[in-house]
Design a protein around this motif. Structure first.
Motif, PDB file in Angstrom:
ATOM      1  N   THR A 170       0.991  -1.433  -0.259  1.00  0.00           N
ATOM      2  CA  THR A 170       0.088   0.196   0.320  1.00  0.00           C
ATOM      3  C   THR A 170       1.324   1.455   0.161  1.00  0.00           C
ATOM      4  O   THR A 170       1.854   1.328   0.796  1.00  0.00           O
ATOM      5  CB  THR A 170      -1.039  -0.028   1.422  1.00  0.00           C
ATOM      6  N   ARG A 171       0.555   1.345  -0.371  1.00  0.00           N
ATOM      7  CA  ARG A 171       1.919   3.428  -1.045  1.00  0.00           C
ATOM      8  C   ARG A 171       1.045   4.276  -0.683  1.00  0.00           C
ATOM      9  O   ARG A 171       0.262   4.828  -1.731  1.00  0.00           O
ATOM     10  CB  ARG A 171       2.038   2.907  -2.779  1.00  0.00           C
ATOM     11  N   THR A 205     -14.592  -2.434  29.489  1.00  0.00           N
ATOM     12  CA  THR A 205     -13.236  -3.314  28.623  1.00  0.00           C
ATOM     13  C   THR A 205     -12.143  -2.264  28.262  1.00  0.00           C
ATOM     14  O   THR A 205     -12.748  -1.118  27.234  1.00  0.00           O
ATOM     15  CB  THR A 205     -13.347  -3.757  27.595  1.00  0.00           C
ATOM     16  N   ASP A 206     -10.961  -1.683  28.254  1.00  0.00           N
ATOM     17  CA  ASP A 206     -10.210  -0.626  27.304  1.00  0.00           C
ATOM     18  C   ASP A 206      -9.881  -1.384  26.156  1.00  0.00           C
ATOM     19  O   ASP A 206      -9.428  -2.601  25.710  1.00  0.00           O
ATOM     20  CB  ASP A 206      -8.532  -0.559  28.605  1.00  0.00           C
ATOM     21  N   LEU A 207      -9.553  -0.791  25.195  1.00  0.00           N
ATOM     22  CA  LEU A 207      -8.641  -1.131  23.891  1.00  0.00           C
ATOM     23  C   LEU A 207      -7.691  -0.004  23.990  1.00  0.00           C
ATOM     24  O   LEU A 207      -7.417   1.407  23.606  1.00  0.00           O
ATOM     25  CB  LEU A 207      -9.627   0.107  22.568  1.00  0.00           C
ATOM     26  N   ASP A 208      -6.669  -0.609  23.930  1.00  0.00           N
ATOM     27  CA  ASP A 208      -5.379  -0.531  23.659  1.00  0.00           C
ATOM     28  C   ASP A 208      -4.445  -0.189  22.278  1.00  0.00           C
ATOM     29  O   ASP A 208      -4.709  -1.116  21.817  1.00  0.00           O
ATOM     30  CB  ASP A 208      -4.084  -0.595  24.554  1.00  0.00           C
ATOM     31  N   PHE A 209      -4.034   0.704  21.517  1.00  0.00           N
ATOM     32  CA  PHE A 209      -3.435   1.051  20.436  1.00  0.00           C
ATOM     33  C   PHE A 209      -1.882   1.118  20.639  1.00  0.00           C
ATOM     34  O   PHE A 209      -1.498   2.258  21.359  1.00  0.00           O
ATOM     35  CB  PHE A 209      -4.258   2.003  19.542  1.00  0.00           C
ATOM     36  N   SER A 210      -1.142   1.095  19.513  1.00  0.00           N
ATOM     37  CA  SER A 210       0.219   1.712  19.499  1.00  0.00           C
ATOM     38  C   SER A 210       0.195   1.926  18.361  1.00  0.00           C
ATOM     39  O   SER A 210      -0.949   2.171  16.767  1.00  0.00           O
ATOM     40  CB  SER A 210       1.535   0.775  19.929  1.00  0.00           C
ATOM     41  N   GLU A 211       1.495   3.189  17.648  1.00  0.00           N
ATOM     42  CA  GLU A 211       1.351   3.668  16.553  1.00  0.00           C
ATOM     43  C   GLU A 211       2.486   3.492  15.739  1.00  0.00           C
ATOM     44  O   GLU A 211       3.673   4.315  16.575  1.00  0.00           O
ATOM     45  CB  GLU A 211       0.567   5.517  16.672  1.00  0.00           C
ATOM     46  N   VAL A 212       2.721   2.662  14.671  1.00  0.00           N
ATOM     47  CA  VAL A 212       3.677   3.013  14.050  1.00  0.00           C
ATOM     48  C   VAL A 212       3.782   4.150  13.013  1.00  0.00           C
ATOM     49  O   VAL A 212       3.310   4.443  12.101  1.00  0.00           O
ATOM     50  CB  VAL A 212       3.425   1.275  13.318  1.00  0.00           C
ATOM     51  N   PHE A 213       5.092   4.532  13.022  1.00  0.00           N
ATOM     52  CA  PHE A 213       5.111   5.639  11.702  1.00  0.00           C
ATOM     53  C   PHE A 213       6.627   5.278  10.975  1.00  0.00           C
ATOM     54  O   PHE A 213       7.258   4.806  11.619  1.00  0.00           O
ATOM     55  CB  PHE A 213       6.136   7.370  12.473  1.00  0.00           C
ATOM     56  N   LEU A 214       6.118   5.277   9.934  1.00  0.00           N
ATOM     57  CA  LEU A 214       6.089   5.868   8.561  1.00  0.00           C
ATOM     58  C   LEU A 214       7.798   6.447   8.749  1.00  0.00           C
ATOM     59  O   LEU A 214       7.438   8.292   9.259  1.00  0.00           O
ATOM     60  CB  LEU A 214       6.370   5.321   7.271  1.00  0.00           C
ATOM     61  N   PHE A 366       1.861  -4.732   3.847  1.00  0.00           N
ATOM     62  CA  PHE A 366       3.217  -3.675   3.501  1.00  0.00           C
ATOM     63  C   PHE A 366       3.164  -2.033   3.343  1.00  0.00           C
ATOM     64  O   PHE A 366       2.550  -1.900   1.865  1.00  0.00           O
ATOM     65  CB  PHE A 366       3.914  -4.716   2.469  1.00  0.00           C
ATOM     66  N   HIS A 367       3.412  -1.177   3.712  1.00  0.00           N
ATOM     67  CA  HIS A 367       2.907   0.460   3.569  1.00  0.00           C
ATOM     68  C   HIS A 367       4.486   1.350   3.552  1.00  0.00           C
ATOM     69  O   HIS A 367       5.167   0.796   3.801  1.00  0.00           O
ATOM     70  CB  HIS A 367       2.097   0.790   5.149  1.00  0.00           C
ATOM     71  N   ILE A 368       4.220   2.259   1.873  1.00  0.00           N
ATOM     72  CA  ILE A 368       5.356   3.034   1.499  1.00  0.00           C
ATOM     73  C   ILE A 368       5.388   4.233   1.481  1.00  0.00           C
ATOM     74  O   ILE A 368       3.560   4.508   1.129  1.00  0.00           O
ATOM     75  CB  ILE A 368       5.793   2.044   0.465  1.00  0.00           C
TER      76      ILE A 368
END
Length: 423
Positions: A170-171, A205-214, A366-368
């Motif tokens: 995904t670009r 219920t807690d929702l937890d997210f992490s964030e991935v940065f390009l 796979f993010h570009i």
């Protein structure tokens, strides 16, 4: 405005442009670098002018014939039918104007793109200077030249053909930092047999997210050409330079996406290593296929190196017959194994081409990120002057990472042993 007026206006526009080109030629503004593109534009304009004149003559003949025709016997056309006819004619006129405009703009755009690409190539090898290159739409600064958008797209298209992660990933094209939320804690529902009361509320219920940065980093490639070759060859050396820069850039980018240890999101680093106590290779493939989450199977595929393909294609049953027959494997390149498409890439090798390695899963995760307007080429004259060479460097800012939630891994990795027993 009727069709005749449109054609007359177009005729005047073409004649005016041909006049401009004639003035440029007579004034010496057209040199060897641009003569081909100018000649091409003149040929296209001349052909279009001839066609426009022919259509104008046809319209004149038709109009004269209508004027000479007798008016006797004509029927009175109802007002409603006249209005309908007028409306339809307006629509046809609007469509005609749109077509004429599109044809003209498309022709001009293609000619301009071709001229810009040629100017870019000629600037690289020193056949034209900074000012002339800028006048043709090439952005230059301190020996660096921004790759024209059309050529940038060509390089990225070539990268998609060679780098499978560009083809299936995904670009995004942006200057800002691109982030993707990743679920790290799921919600939990409740069920009870009695009605809720104040003493028995819903358990949250807690929702937890992490964030991935390009995080775009530099990808570059360098090729060297001798000055002697630049000055003496009759070959279109500038085109060869562009082709070699494309190949070198794509090779480095693909290796970064597939194998780099400096990239925490590279396919080799981030894909989930598949482990099993199974020793039979065929059974390993089946178990691997069935390990991928159901939601990811819809777009799943195999990507493997040649070493893995050789093992899979040579699997035999107890009678010495190929184990994966047509119902399981159809050819090798772009076909299917166990019902899923197969691609073979040498970039899967990494630094160990003899290791049979394969990946299976949904590669759209796979993010570009390509940074807008960051692809540029530098011409290095002084650095290699002692060896009478000229360097050409391509440079780009981008990043590519495999991103998924730990609850839903998208791509698995398997390395096959060459000593595993047959079925």
């Amino acid at each position: 405005m009727n069709l005749n007026e449109i054609l007359e206006n177009r005729k005047q526009t073409i004649e005016a442009r041909l006049g401009e080109l004639r003035e440029d030629v007579e004034a010496g503004k057209v040199d060897s670098a641009t003569v081909d593109s100018v000649q091409e534009e003149i040929d296209k304009l001349a052909a279009e002018l001839s066609a426009v004149k022919e259509e104008i003559d046809k319209l004149k003949e038709k109009a004269e014939g209508e004027e000479d025709a007798p008016a006797e016997g004509e029927k009175e056309v109802p007002a409603e039918e006249k209005r309908s006819h007028t409306l339809e004619q307006e629509k046809r006129d609007a469509l005609t104007r749109s077509i004429m405009s599109s044809l003209a703009s498309e022709s001009r755009t293609k000619a301009k793109e071709g001229q810009q690409r040629k100017a870019f190539a000629n600037y690289l090898v020193g056949r034209i200077g900074d000012s002339e290159a800028r006048s043709m739409g090439v952005d230059t600064s301190n020996g660096k030249v921004l790759v024209p958008e059309t050529l940038s797209k060509e390089i990225i298209t070539y990268a998609q053909e060679e780098n499978l992660l560009r083809r299936y990933g995904t670009r995004v094209v942006t200057k800002g930092q691109e982030g993707y939320p990743v679920l790290t804690k799921k919600a939990t529902a409740n069920r009870l047999s009695t009605e809720r009361t104040l003493d028995n509320p819903i358990t949250p219920t807690d929702l937890d997210f992490s964030e991935v940065f390009l995080k775009p980093s530099e990808t570059d490639a360098l090729v060297l050409i001798t000055k002697k070759l630049l000055h003496m060859t009759d070959m279109p050396i500038e085109q060869a330079i562009i082709e070699e820069l494309k190949k070198a850039y794509v090779a480095k980018e693909a290796d970064y996406f597939f194998n780099s240890t400096d990239n925490p999101g590279s396919l080799y680093q981030k894909s989930v290593a598949f482990t099993t106590t199974e020793t039979d290779i065929y059974n390993k493939l089946v178990r691997l296929k069935n390990t991928v989450p159901t939601a990811k199977l819809k777009n799943a595929r195999w990507i493997m190196n040649r070493a893995a393909l050789n093992i899979i294609e040579t699997l035999k049953d107890a009678n010495g017959q190929p184990l994966l027959r047509e119902s399981f494997i159809e050819g090798a390149f772009g076909q299917k194994i166990l019902g899923y498409p197969v691609d073979v890439s040498d970039y899967v090798d990494g630094s160990t081409p003899d290791v049979p390695r394969l990946y299976f899963g949904d590669f759209s995760s796979f993010h570009i990120q390509d940074v807008i307007g960051s692809m540029e080429v530098s011409k290095l004259l002084e650095r290699y002057s002692d060896t009478n060479q000229v360097g050409f460097k391509i440079w780009h800012l981008n990043d590519g990472q495999l991103i998924y939630s730990p609850f839903e891994p998208s791509v698995f990795k398997l390395e096959l042993g060459t000593d595993a027993p047959s079925a």
